[in-house]
Design a protein around this motif. Sequence first.
Motif, PDB file in Angstrom:
ATOM      1  N   ILE B  92       0.967  -1.305   0.040  1.00 61.51           N
ATOM      2  CA  ILE B  92      -0.093  -0.021   0.035  1.00 61.51           C
ATOM      3  C   ILE B  92       0.913   1.349  -0.020  1.00 61.51           C
ATOM      4  CG2 ILE B  92      -1.467   1.375   1.208  1.00 61.51           C
ATOM      5  CD1 ILE B  92      -2.833  -0.922   2.473  1.00 61.51           C
ATOM      6  N   ASN B  93       1.725   1.354   0.867  1.00 60.30           N
ATOM      7  CA  ASN B  93       2.629   2.582   0.899  1.00 60.30           C
ATOM      8  C   ASN B  93       4.038   2.298   0.500  1.00 60.30           C
ATOM      9  OD1 ASN B  93       0.900   4.169   2.107  1.00 60.30           O
ATOM     10  ND2 ASN B  93       0.932   3.222   4.112  1.00 60.30           N
ATOM     11  N   HIS B  94       4.282   0.997  -0.174  1.00 56.97           N
ATOM     12  CA  HIS B  94       5.759   0.736  -0.437  1.00 56.97           C
ATOM     13  C   HIS B  94       5.731   1.936  -1.777  1.00 56.97           C
ATOM     14  CE1 HIS B  94       9.261  -1.214  -0.699  1.00 56.97           C
ATOM     15  NE2 HIS B  94       9.364  -1.345  -1.851  1.00 56.97           N
ATOM     16  N   PRO B  95       6.685   2.715  -2.125  1.00 54.52           N
ATOM     17  CA  PRO B  95       7.153   3.236  -3.219  1.00 54.52           C
ATOM     18  C   PRO B  95       7.486   2.413  -4.436  1.00 54.52           C
ATOM     19  CG  PRO B  95       9.053   3.708  -1.893  1.00 54.52           C
ATOM     20  CD  PRO B  95       8.018   2.837  -1.110  1.00 54.52           C
ATOM     21  N   HIS B 126      -3.759   7.165  -2.171  1.00 60.03           N
ATOM     22  CA  HIS B 126      -2.493   7.960  -2.323  1.00 60.03           C
ATOM     23  C   HIS B 126      -1.401   7.183  -1.161  1.00 60.03           C
ATOM     24  CE1 HIS B 126      -3.079  10.949  -5.182  1.00 60.03           C
ATOM     25  NE2 HIS B 126      -4.091  11.115  -4.662  1.00 60.03           N
ATOM     26  N   LYS B 127      -0.435   7.059  -1.621  1.00 56.95           N
ATOM     27  CA  LYS B 127       0.749   6.425  -0.637  1.00 56.95           C
ATOM     28  C   LYS B 127       1.268   7.404   0.368  1.00 56.95           C
ATOM     29  CE  LYS B 127       2.558   3.355  -4.016  1.00 56.95           C
ATOM     30  NZ  LYS B 127       2.392   1.934  -3.559  1.00 56.95           N
ATOM     31  N   VAL B 128       1.293   7.060   1.552  1.00 53.58           N
ATOM     32  CA  VAL B 128       1.997   7.952   2.480  1.00 53.58           C
ATOM     33  C   VAL B 128       3.420   8.271   2.176  1.00 53.58           C
ATOM     34  CG1 VAL B 128       2.116   8.241   4.978  1.00 53.58           C
ATOM     35  CG2 VAL B 128       0.173   7.093   4.244  1.00 53.58           C
ATOM     36  N   LYS B 129       3.743   9.583   2.523  1.00 55.86           N
ATOM     37  CA  LYS B 129       5.194  10.017   2.016  1.00 55.86           C
ATOM     38  C   LYS B 129       5.849  10.019   3.370  1.00 55.86           C
ATOM     39  CE  LYS B 129       4.959  11.062  -2.530  1.00 55.86           C
ATOM     40  NZ  LYS B 129       4.124   9.909  -2.724  1.00 55.86           N
ATOM     41  N   LYS B 130       7.015   9.193   3.237  1.00 53.60           N
ATOM     42  CA  LYS B 130       7.915   9.349   4.538  1.00 53.60           C
ATOM     43  C   LYS B 130       9.341   9.824   4.139  1.00 53.60           C
ATOM     44  CE  LYS B 130       5.605   5.644   6.604  1.00 53.60           C
ATOM     45  NZ  LYS B 130       5.733   4.090   6.621  1.00 53.60           N
ATOM     46  N   ARG B 131      10.347   9.951   4.928  1.00 53.63           N
ATOM     47  CA  ARG B 131      11.685  10.427   4.466  1.00 53.63           C
ATOM     48  C   ARG B 131      12.479   9.356   3.898  1.00 53.63           C
ATOM     49  NH1 ARG B 131      14.509  11.868   9.709  1.00 53.63           N
ATOM     50  NH2 ARG B 131      14.013   9.699  10.560  1.00 53.63           N
ATOM     51  N   LYS B 132      13.217  10.075   3.061  1.00 55.86           N
ATOM     52  CA  LYS B 132      14.042   9.355   2.361  1.00 55.86           C
ATOM     53  C   LYS B 132      15.389   9.735   2.471  1.00 55.86           C
ATOM     54  CE  LYS B 132      12.418   7.638  -1.974  1.00 55.86           C
ATOM     55  NZ  LYS B 132      11.717   6.580  -1.988  1.00 55.86           N
ATOM     56  N   VAL B 133      16.541   8.741   2.192  1.00 53.98           N
ATOM     57  CA  VAL B 133      18.094   9.309   2.118  1.00 53.98           C
ATOM     58  C   VAL B 133      17.978   9.748   3.375  1.00 53.98           C
ATOM     59  CG1 VAL B 133      19.783   9.923   1.060  1.00 53.98           C
ATOM     60  CG2 VAL B 133      17.519   9.983  -0.168  1.00 53.98           C
ATOM     61  N   VAL B 134      17.628   8.905   4.549  1.00 56.37           N
ATOM     62  CA  VAL B 134      18.369   9.421   6.011  1.00 56.37           C
ATOM     63  C   VAL B 134      19.706   8.716   6.063  1.00 56.37           C
ATOM     64  CG1 VAL B 134      17.561   9.297   8.360  1.00 56.37           C
ATOM     65  CG2 VAL B 134      15.798   9.278   6.746  1.00 56.37           C
ATOM     66  N   ASP B 135      20.471   9.860   6.607  1.00 55.15           N
ATOM     67  CA  ASP B 135      21.853   9.101   6.486  1.00 55.15           C
ATOM     68  C   ASP B 135      22.003   8.612   8.116  1.00 55.15           C
ATOM     69  OD1 ASP B 135      24.565   9.164   7.182  1.00 55.15           O
ATOM     70  OD2 ASP B 135      25.084  11.144   6.302  1.00 55.15           O
ATOM     71  N   LEU B 136      22.318   7.179   7.957  1.00 52.62           N
ATOM     72  CA  LEU B 136      22.549   6.695   9.541  1.00 52.62           C
ATOM     73  C   LEU B 136      24.141   6.447   9.794  1.00 52.62           C
ATOM     74  CD1 LEU B 136      19.406   4.221  10.309  1.00 52.62           C
ATOM     75  CD2 LEU B 136      19.907   6.773  10.927  1.00 52.62           C
ATOM     76  N   GLY B 137      24.893   7.425   9.549  1.00 53.58           N
ATOM     77  CA  GLY B 137      26.285   7.102   9.928  1.00 53.58           C
ATOM     78  C   GLY B 137      27.167   6.621   8.822  1.00 53.58           C
ATOM     79  N   GLU B 138      28.326   6.093   9.125  1.00 55.86           N
ATOM     80  CA  GLU B 138      29.195   5.753   8.274  1.00 55.86           C
ATOM     81  C   GLU B 138      29.006   4.917   7.251  1.00 55.86           C
ATOM     82  OE1 GLU B 138      32.687   4.477  10.656  1.00 55.86           O
ATOM     83  OE2 GLU B 138      32.631   6.437  11.913  1.00 55.86           O
ATOM     84  N   ARG B 139      28.110   3.875   7.740  1.00 55.62           N
ATOM     85  CA  ARG B 139      27.900   2.710   6.685  1.00 55.62           C
ATOM     86  C   ARG B 139      26.578   2.756   6.005  1.00 55.62           C
ATOM     87  NH1 ARG B 139      32.030  -1.047   6.860  1.00 55.62           N
ATOM     88  NH2 ARG B 139      33.771  -0.495   7.954  1.00 55.62           N
ATOM     89  N   ILE B 140      25.754   3.345   6.541  1.00 53.19           N
ATOM     90  CA  ILE B 140      24.146   2.970   6.283  1.00 53.19           C
ATOM     91  C   ILE B 140      23.324   4.106   5.657  1.00 53.19           C
ATOM     92  CG2 ILE B 140      22.195   1.867   7.219  1.00 53.19           C
ATOM     93  CD1 ILE B 140      23.969   0.104   7.975  1.00 53.19           C
ATOM     94  N   VAL B 141      22.456   3.866   4.893  1.00 55.63           N
ATOM     95  CA  VAL B 141      21.489   4.787   4.417  1.00 55.63           C
ATOM     96  C   VAL B 141      20.107   4.460   4.544  1.00 55.63           C
ATOM     97  CG1 VAL B 141      20.615   6.516   2.657  1.00 55.63           C
ATOM     98  CG2 VAL B 141      23.054   5.893   2.755  1.00 55.63           C
ATOM     99  N   LEU B 142      19.342   5.126   5.219  1.00 61.16           N
ATOM    100  CA  LEU B 142      18.052   4.490   5.390  1.00 61.16           C
ATOM    101  C   LEU B 142      16.861   5.274   4.502  1.00 61.16           C
ATOM    102  CD1 LEU B 142      15.743   3.050   7.296  1.00 61.16           C
ATOM    103  CD2 LEU B 142      15.785   5.042   8.810  1.00 61.16           C
ATOM    104  N   ASP B 143      15.789   4.441   4.024  1.00 53.52           N
ATOM    105  CA  ASP B 143      14.668   4.900   3.186  1.00 53.52           C
ATOM    106  C   ASP B 143      13.599   4.696   3.974  1.00 53.52           C
ATOM    107  OD1 ASP B 143      12.424   4.962   1.489  1.00 53.52           O
ATOM    108  OD2 ASP B 143      13.937   5.484  -0.336  1.00 53.52           O
TER     109      ASP B 143
END
Lengths: 160, 513
Positions: B92-95, B126-143
């Motif tokens: 449902i909310n997966h881009p 409509h899909k729920v919009k959430k945060r993209k490209v969240v910087d989680l430190g040295e090795r990880i990016v969160l969507d």
Amino acid sequence: MFKLSDEGINFVKKELARYETKRSAIIPCLYRVQKENDGWVSPESVSYLSELMELPEAWINEVLNFYTMFNKKPVGKLHVQVCNNISCCMLGARELTDHLCKTFNVKPEEISEDGKITISKVECLGSCDTAPMMQINDDYHENLTPGSAEKIIKGMLNGN
Amino acid sequence: MPKITLNGKSIEVADGITIIEAYKQLDEPIAHYCWHPGLTIAGVCRLCVVEIEGNPRLQIACNTVVQDGMVVNNNSEKVKTAVKWGLDFHLINHPLDCPICDQAGECELQNQYMEFGKYDPEMAEHKVKKRKVVDLGERIVLDTERCILCSRCVRFTNEVSKTNELGIFNRGDRSEVGTFEDKPLNNKYSVNTVDICPVGALTSKDFRFRQRVWYLKDKPSICTGCSTGCSVNVYYNEEGIFRLKPRFNKDVNGYWMCDEGRDIYKHINKENRMVRGRYKKDGAWCSTLPLETAKKAGEKLRTYSADQIAVLVTGQYTNEELDVFVNYAVNKLGTKNIFHWKNNPDGWNEFDGLLLRGDKNPNSKGLQKVLQKHTVGGEWKDLVNQIDKFKAVVVAGPENLQAYPDLKEKIGTLARLECVVWATADDNIAFEGLMDFTYLIPQKTSVEKSGHFTNYNGLEQKVDVVTTLLSDSLNLEETVELLVGESVDMSQREKEDMHVMKKNYFTTERGRL
């Protein structure tokens, strides 16, 4: 830097001892923090509580974000929560909210310029039989009309 | 031992296992996201539903323990419909950003949808919009939009790394995974959360957008980052190696590996390697083929008497190589002065309780065994104490120079000797500090040769050739043979290398069609 009072710290310790798991004590402790931090829970106070309770910040944040009764943003001295659920809305809760916002010159969920009042719309407060109703800080005020609500709030503002 | 019937096949399973584990044993397809064999049961994705005879409702297979005589199926229409709808709800909310998502090609959501999906979505909201490209430190990016809230990563930080950074915040369709105040997820095992993430919500900074996974091939190998010797899969194509992922091995690493180990592919790739052999003559560096350098080094080395030669060796080579190397050093070069060079003698026995060890060599145990066999072996400090005695030194240097932070200092000490013969896979600026009669002989890395590594526990593990990056570099066995003046037939090896390289090329070419 936020710190609980000595009484507050004792309260947290007592709550921690009361449950089987530390995690269970998060809600009462967050309430205490909110009370001592001018009505809201700041990120710093979560970090402080996490140290005090020896629990990860993420676990406390999960609880804090799940429940709407914890304020994540600063609120005014008077936090007016007007119920906007079905029963109250049928009896004019939306109009009541608009009237209050206009009278006290503040937008919903925001803090007034003098920092004295915040008006927010909330879901059911469980007092449908006395709709429309609002909660100011810890107390319920029921069977409201725009006029009576305004009078109550004005009285409290002047009394402060 | 309970006997059960799954999809009409009867199977006898161990007591107390869950239905999903029985399905896995039988290798029958079953849809699931949140269940992971290395983590506790969450039961949140509701996709592994099965029909149990005599049970009016569908049950989730991951949290139902088998009982004797159970008759279970997951191929009835009832189950299929439930799974289809379950998947539709997950979406449902997966881009729909698969074309730009790094997970595409190894995405569980894609795979499961291909197998079990509804193919005719009925969600018009409509899909729920959430945060993209969240910087989680040295090795990880969160969507957070792509996250389907399976909670695998949260359970990983709670149960395995025990660092508790991650949580699921907010509620309802605004729920999102994250860290408190977007604090960096900098624990030593953080990239495992990327591996277990079934979708593209957590991606590795090091790997994202560098290569599409379908252009990569993977082969099993052993991590050479420390003496634990985790089982890994090496992902590579003709351009080099792109990443390492843990491979399940119940005796060593379970399902996990550390972040440090994931970096070892970097020193294996061409850009950090010693490509040509080098020697220093009259203050200037000359470069030749590795084979020629080794021959030249051998000629020089044989002008010294046996007691003038010291040998320094690191535990970064296979048992087979070390066996020949030490044997030749003792019997052909005739020296008993063989020293074991450790990366950090003080923190040698450090262990973080999960996988990481202070001994940053894959085969220290193997080396010690070989040295004991020949009753030789001293420490670095023994070499320093009697350094004036020696004129030449042969160094079987570390393949991973990063693990030896005091390299420059050690090179400074060795530069006092007249002749230094150094076998190394990697190039480093520190080598510039060496004097005339220095010979640098390029070596193969662990993914380019086959042999055995003995881990901290004495477990011997086999490594095979994964790929060939530099076909004319030598292994330690060939190097020492050339040093003592024997000849090495390279023609056969070159043929093999070409074969491997061609095969790699062919595979990736095929992927492009």
